[in-house]
Design a protein around this motif. Structure first.
Motif, PDB file in Angstrom:
ATOM      1  N   PRO A 175       0.814  -1.220   0.000  1.00 18.43           N
ATOM      2  CA  PRO A 175       0.000   0.000   0.000  1.00 18.43           C
ATOM      3  C   PRO A 175       0.845   1.265   0.000  1.00 18.43           C
ATOM      4  CG  PRO A 175      -0.786  -1.575   1.640  1.00 18.43           C
ATOM      5  CD  PRO A 175       0.548  -2.067   1.175  1.00 18.43           C
ATOM      6  N   ARG A 176       0.402   2.248  -0.773  1.00 21.23           N
ATOM      7  CA  ARG A 176       1.042   3.562  -0.787  1.00 21.23           C
ATOM      8  C   ARG A 176       0.450   4.400   0.346  1.00 21.23           C
ATOM      9  NH1 ARG A 176      -0.827   4.930  -6.670  1.00 21.23           N
ATOM     10  NH2 ARG A 176      -2.601   3.845  -5.731  1.00 21.23           N
ATOM     11  N   ILE A 177       1.270   4.736   1.318  1.00 22.18           N
ATOM     12  CA  ILE A 177       0.811   5.483   2.492  1.00 22.18           C
ATOM     13  C   ILE A 177       1.090   6.966   2.288  1.00 22.18           C
ATOM     14  CG2 ILE A 177       0.915   5.653   4.991  1.00 22.18           C
ATOM     15  CD1 ILE A 177       0.131   2.868   3.991  1.00 22.18           C
ATOM     16  N   SER A 178       0.075   7.802   2.500  1.00 23.10           N
ATOM     17  CA  SER A 178       0.237   9.241   2.311  1.00 23.10           C
ATOM     18  C   SER A 178      -0.258   9.999   3.538  1.00 23.10           C
ATOM     19  CB  SER A 178      -0.528   9.703   1.068  1.00 23.10           C
ATOM     20  OG  SER A 178      -1.927   9.546   1.269  1.00 23.10           O
ATOM     21  N   LEU A 179       0.104  11.265   3.583  1.00 21.72           N
ATOM     22  CA  LEU A 179      -0.276  12.148   4.685  1.00 21.72           C
ATOM     23  C   LEU A 179      -1.047  13.321   4.120  1.00 21.72           C
ATOM     24  CD1 LEU A 179       0.102  12.701   7.761  1.00 21.72           C
ATOM     25  CD2 LEU A 179       2.188  13.950   7.160  1.00 21.72           C
ATOM     26  N   MET A 180      -2.246  13.571   4.638  1.00 18.84           N
ATOM     27  CA  MET A 180      -3.087  14.660   4.142  1.00 18.84           C
ATOM     28  C   MET A 180      -2.510  16.003   4.572  1.00 18.84           C
ATOM     29  SD  MET A 180      -5.901  14.818   2.373  1.00 18.84           S
ATOM     30  CE  MET A 180      -6.244  16.376   1.552  1.00 18.84           C
ATOM     31  N   SER A 181      -2.317  16.901   3.593  1.00 18.00           N
ATOM     32  CA  SER A 181      -1.747  18.212   3.905  1.00 18.00           C
ATOM     33  C   SER A 181      -2.261  19.237   2.897  1.00 18.00           C
ATOM     34  CB  SER A 181      -0.212  18.144   3.873  1.00 18.00           C
ATOM     35  OG  SER A 181       0.358  19.368   4.307  1.00 18.00           O
TER      36      SER A 181
END
Length: 341
Positions: A175-181
């Motif tokens: 899974p590609r893990i991202s951070l909302m910003s």
């Protein structure tokens, strides 16, 4: 497998809840799944009585109900025989493998924390909600509303939880893990996001791809989107509202098409509005999974009708099959760096 369903929780309980449970039971017939309706027995017998013998459905009596306006902790204390408390206890005592509720989210979360408890090593369980704004590319957003105030280590923990769920339930190998910003640069965002980004960069065992922005949610950019529960809940409700509006626009377009013989319906499909509306429709996925507690808890929307409840029950089934709480516990035990660097 036994899945308990809160038949007293939600705006349309018990009729729509029971209707959804019956639909799920029909779909799962001969697959070894028992659905346990938790609520007022006399009422449920009227609603589901003729299906009890034909389908694998049973009833557990819970004479009390927690309303949405009640304080969650006080309500659980004052109503030990509420459908939420009884349903959660069924999971705790091993009489059910999962509990699905469209009742008070606060009460469901409190019951899970108090009665089931957090998995050892987990500080903040989180709600993981699936969104599908891109064809064939669902994303997992967490936290979707369990934790309004968070510290960087909590968001790192959410990333770990999301990685496990996406891998085993959604079937995504890496899974590609991202951070909302509010920007893709690692220096963008408030203090919480900037500090979390630096921690995730160093976190072993996850595929962290960096920050994503709001417009990335309509692209196949990430498989897991990490944020605090305050922001996540606003995003989820914004999607729901937009989805409702698009569905209304679609219905108007169909009416115009029928009246004037225009290709309004085909045009809507061509521009992808039909799919986008479906992707933002909470009924398609049924509910969010509470990750990090000792049991499978699915929190459904308070406006859930039969379709949403059926899909929530199917989500519970997939989660139980993949042993998500056990996998989380195993990873925490094996990896001392689950949330720390």
């Amino acid at each position: 497998m036994r899945i308990a369903v809160d038949a007293s929780g939600g705006d349309y309980a018990p009729y729509e809840i029971v209707k959804g449970a019956i639909k799920a039971a029909q779909e799962l017939k001969d697959k070894g799944v028992e659905i346990i309706l938790v609520g007022k027995r006399p009422v449920l017998h009227v609603q589901a009585g003729k299906h009890l013998k034909k389908l694998n459905i049973s009833i557990v009596h819970a004479p009390q109900n927690i309303d949405f306006h009640e304080h969650p902790m006080e309500a659980l204390k004052n109503k030990p025989k509420s459908s939420i408390a009884v349903g959660t206890m069924l999971v705790k005592e091993g009489h059910a493998d999962a509990f699905v509720s469209a009742g008070s989210t606060g009460a469901v979360l409190c019951a899970a924390y108090l009665l089931l408890g957090k998995i050892d090593g987990i500080e903040r369980p989180a709600l993981g909600s699936i969104i599908k704004l891109v064809p064939h590319a669902p994303s997992l957003l967490l936290d979707a509303g369990a934790n309004s105030d968070c510290r960087p280590q909590h968001l790192v923990e959410f990333a770990r939880l999301g990685n496990i769920y996406a891998k085993y339930v959604m079937g995504i190998e890496t899974p590609r893990i991202s951070l909302m910003s509010n920007g893709s640069e690692e220096t963008k965002g408030n203090k919480l996001i900037v500090e979390t980004h630096q921690l995730l960069k160093k976190m072993p065992g996850i595929n962290f791809i960096g920050n994503v922005e709001g417009h990335d949610l309509t692209r196949d950019t990430a498989d897991v989107i990490v944020t605090d529960g305050f922001t996540g809940n606003i995003l989820i409700k914004a999607f729901e509202g937009l989805g409702d509006s698009i569905i209304k626009i679609r219905q108007v377009g169909q009416a115009v098409s029928a009246a004037s013989h225009l290709r309004g319906r085909a045009l809507l499909a061509d521009v992808g509005i039909s799919h986008m509306a479906k992707g933002m429709d909470f009924r398609e996925y049924g509910g969010a999974c509470l990750l990090g507690v000792k049991g499978t808890i699915i929190v459904s929307h308070g406006r859930s009708r039969a379709k949403a409840m059926k899909n929530a029950i199917l989500t519970a089934k997939r989660t139980v099959e993949q042993r998500i709480p056990e996998l989380i516990a195993e990873e925490v035990k094996e990896n001392v760096n689950f949330v720390t660097i």
